[in-house]
Design a protein around this motif. Structure first.
Motif, PDB file in Angstrom:
ATOM      1  N   LEU A  19      -6.343 -35.696  23.267  1.00 17.45           N
ATOM      2  CA  LEU A  19      -5.301 -34.699  23.033  1.00 17.45           C
ATOM      3  C   LEU A  19      -4.155 -34.889  24.023  1.00 17.45           C
ATOM      4  N   HIS A  20      -4.481 -35.094  25.291  1.00 13.91           N
ATOM      5  CA  HIS A  20      -3.470 -35.287  26.335  1.00 13.91           C
ATOM      6  C   HIS A  20      -2.558 -36.463  25.985  1.00 13.91           C
ATOM      7  N   GLN A  21      -3.157 -37.557  25.534  1.00 13.57           N
ATOM      8  CA  GLN A  21      -2.345 -38.722  25.176  1.00 13.57           C
ATOM      9  C   GLN A  21      -1.443 -38.421  23.970  1.00 13.57           C
ATOM     10  N   ARG A  22      -1.975 -37.769  22.955  1.00 11.65           N
ATOM     11  CA  ARG A  22      -1.135 -37.414  21.795  1.00 11.65           C
ATOM     12  C   ARG A  22      -0.002 -36.476  22.194  1.00 11.65           C
ATOM     13  N   SER A  23      -0.304 -35.522  23.061  1.00 14.47           N
ATOM     14  CA  SER A  23       0.700 -34.573  23.532  1.00 14.47           C
ATOM     15  C   SER A  23       1.804 -35.287  24.300  1.00 14.47           C
ATOM     16  N   ARG A  24       1.415 -36.196  25.179  1.00  7.80           N
ATOM     17  CA  ARG A  24       2.414 -36.951  25.960  1.00  7.80           C
ATOM     18  C   ARG A  24       3.341 -37.752  25.052  1.00  7.80           C
ATOM     19  N   VAL A  25       2.764 -38.446  24.093  1.00 10.58           N
ATOM     20  CA  VAL A  25       3.577 -39.262  23.185  1.00 10.58           C
ATOM     21  C   VAL A  25       4.564 -38.372  22.427  1.00 10.58           C
ATOM     22  N   ALA A  26       4.074 -37.264  21.880  1.00  6.97           N
ATOM     23  CA  ALA A  26       4.953 -36.381  21.103  1.00  6.97           C
ATOM     24  C   ALA A  26       6.053 -35.766  21.969  1.00  6.97           C
ATOM     25  N   ALA A  27       5.699 -35.331  23.171  1.00  4.28           N
ATOM     26  CA  ALA A  27       6.665 -34.634  24.022  1.00  4.28           C
ATOM     27  C   ALA A  27       7.632 -35.571  24.726  1.00  4.28           C
ATOM     28  N   TYR A  28       7.158 -36.764  25.117  1.00  4.79           N
ATOM     29  CA  TYR A  28       7.967 -37.627  25.974  1.00  4.79           C
ATOM     30  C   TYR A  28       8.686 -38.740  25.226  1.00  4.79           C
ATOM     31  N   SER A  29       8.321 -39.001  23.971  1.00  8.91           N
ATOM     32  CA  SER A  29       8.947 -40.130  23.265  1.00  8.91           C
ATOM     33  C   SER A  29      10.457 -39.978  23.070  1.00  8.91           C
ATOM     34  N   PRO A  30      11.025 -38.770  23.036  1.00 12.62           N
ATOM     35  CA  PRO A  30      12.482 -38.695  22.919  1.00 12.62           C
ATOM     36  C   PRO A  30      13.242 -39.266  24.126  1.00 12.62           C
ATOM     37  N   LEU A  32      11.403 -41.337  26.860  1.00 10.81           N
ATOM     38  CA  LEU A  32      10.709 -42.425  27.549  1.00 10.81           C
ATOM     39  C   LEU A  32      10.508 -43.596  26.592  1.00 10.81           C
ATOM     40  N   PRO A  33      10.561 -44.814  27.109  1.00  7.09           N
ATOM     41  CA  PRO A  33      10.337 -45.970  26.237  1.00  7.09           C
ATOM     42  C   PRO A  33       8.890 -46.034  25.751  1.00  7.09           C
ATOM     43  N   ALA A  34       8.701 -46.629  24.584  1.00  2.39           N
ATOM     44  CA  ALA A  34       7.371 -46.710  23.968  1.00  2.39           C
ATOM     45  C   ALA A  34       6.348 -47.364  24.887  1.00  2.39           C
ATOM     46  N   GLU A  35       6.765 -48.384  25.649  1.00  2.00           N
ATOM     47  CA  GLU A  35       5.798 -49.063  26.525  1.00  2.00           C
ATOM     48  C   GLU A  35       5.287 -48.138  27.630  1.00  2.00           C
ATOM     49  N   ALA A  36       6.069 -47.144  28.015  1.00  2.00           N
ATOM     50  CA  ALA A  36       5.605 -46.189  29.022  1.00  2.00           C
ATOM     51  C   ALA A  36       4.519 -45.281  28.468  1.00  2.00           C
ATOM     52  N   LEU A  37       4.521 -45.090  27.160  1.00  2.00           N
ATOM     53  CA  LEU A  37       3.567 -44.177  26.531  1.00  2.00           C
ATOM     54  C   LEU A  37       2.396 -44.893  25.862  1.00  2.00           C
ATOM     55  N   ALA A  38       2.409 -46.213  25.879  1.00  2.00           N
ATOM     56  CA  ALA A  38       1.344 -46.983  25.228  1.00  2.00           C
ATOM     57  C   ALA A  38       0.038 -46.926  26.010  1.00  2.00           C
ATOM     58  N   VAL A  39       0.126 -46.725  27.294  1.00  2.00           N
ATOM     59  CA  VAL A  39      -1.056 -46.604  28.143  1.00  2.00           C
ATOM     60  C   VAL A  39      -0.920 -45.333  28.971  1.00  2.00           C
ATOM     61  N   PRO A  40      -1.968 -44.695  29.325  1.00  2.00           N
ATOM     62  CA  PRO A  40      -3.329 -45.051  28.999  1.00  2.00           C
ATOM     63  C   PRO A  40      -3.649 -44.763  27.533  1.00  2.00           C
ATOM     64  N   THR A  41      -4.678 -45.413  27.068  1.00  2.00           N
ATOM     65  CA  THR A  41      -5.167 -45.135  25.713  1.00  2.00           C
ATOM     66  C   THR A  41      -5.850 -43.763  25.721  1.00  2.00           C
ATOM     67  N   PRO A  42      -6.095 -43.188  24.556  1.00  2.00           N
ATOM     68  CA  PRO A  42      -6.826 -41.917  24.530  1.00  2.00           C
ATOM     69  C   PRO A  42      -8.181 -41.996  25.240  1.00  2.00           C
ATOM     70  N   GLU A  43      -8.900 -43.101  25.056  1.00  2.00           N
ATOM     71  CA  GLU A  43     -10.202 -43.249  25.723  1.00  2.00           C
ATOM     72  C   GLU A  43     -10.029 -43.338  27.243  1.00  2.00           C
ATOM     73  N   GLN A  44      -9.037 -44.088  27.703  1.00  2.00           N
ATOM     74  CA  GLN A  44      -8.782 -44.178  29.144  1.00  2.00           C
ATOM     75  C   GLN A  44      -8.411 -42.810  29.716  1.00  2.00           C
ATOM     76  N   MET A  45      -7.635 -42.043  28.969  1.00  2.00           N
ATOM     77  CA  MET A  45      -7.246 -40.719  29.427  1.00  2.00           C
ATOM     78  C   MET A  45      -8.464 -39.803  29.501  1.00  2.00           C
ATOM     79  N   GLY A  46      -9.382 -39.941  28.551  1.00  2.00           N
ATOM     80  CA  GLY A  46     -10.623 -39.170  28.609  1.00  2.00           C
ATOM     81  C   GLY A  46     -11.433 -39.505  29.845  1.00  2.00           C
ATOM     82  N   ARG A  47     -11.555 -40.795  30.143  1.00  2.00           N
ATOM     83  CA  ARG A  47     -12.293 -41.205  31.348  1.00  2.00           C
ATOM     84  C   ARG A  47     -11.603 -40.697  32.607  1.00  2.00           C
ATOM     85  N   TYR A  48     -10.265 -40.681  32.590  1.00  2.00           N
ATOM     86  CA  TYR A  48      -9.497 -40.137  33.718  1.00  2.00           C
ATOM     87  C   TYR A  48      -9.904 -38.680  33.964  1.00  2.00           C
TER      88      TYR A  48
END
Length: 169
Positions: A19-30, A32-48
């Motif tokens: 959820l955190h990763q999806r939220s970041r992409v939706a909120a920050y994509s206007p 931030l560049p796409a490469e900044a939002l490509a990582v961490p992956t949802p699984e990496q964010m969960g482990r974080y």
């Protein structure tokens, strides 16, 4: 269908990360560049979040919002990052993109502020991305005001300016 809030459990954390990763992409994509939002992956964010709560769980609090059995948001709070014992830090409020405007963020903020007051903190602070106008308006409507403090942080390869907000409890 109303939203309900409850303390997060360890079993929630991988879903919180996704959820955190999806939220970041939706909120920050206007802004931030796409490469900044490509990582961490949802699984990496969960482990974080699994690791972070293992370290901070004794003095931090995560609350999840659930609607119709689906995790739709979370908040995370803890002690002030500047060390003021009278101040709590709202580390995060993140929502599923389709939850914006449904009152879930407000419910999480009201709950977080009540939890901070219950801990005896008299002031709350947070950091918000300078270019995130939507989030800044949300916090300002909730009684928060910019303090004038700024810092830069990294999201992927992007250096991102942040503003500190505060409010009395």
């Amino acid at each position: 269908m109303t939203v309900s809030l409850r303390p997060a459990s360890e079993a929630d954390l991988m879903a919180v990360g996704a959820l955190h990763q999806r939220s970041r992409v939706a909120a920050y994509s206007p802004f931030l560049p796409a490469e900044a939002l490509a990582v961490p992956t949802p699984e990496q964010m969960g482990r974080y979040w699994v690791e972070r709560l293992a370290w901070e769980g004794t003095d931090h609090r995560m609350t999840v919002a659930v609607r119709g059995g689906r995790l739709v948001g979370f908040s995370y709070l803890g002690p002030d990052d500047a060390g003021d014992p009278a101040t709590g830090l709202l580390n995060a409020i993140h929502l599923e993109p389709d939850e914006r405007g449904r009152g879930t963020g407000r419910a999480l903020m009201v709950d977080a502020l009540a939890a901070m007051r219950a801990r005896g903190w008299r002031r709350a602070v947070l950091w918000v991305l300078r270019d995130n106008a939507h989030a800044r308006r949300f916090y300002e409507r909730g009684g928060w005001a910019a303090t004038g403090e700024e810092r830069d942080d990294r999201i992927g390869p992007a250096l991102v300016p942040q503003l500190r907000y505060a409010r009395e409890l």
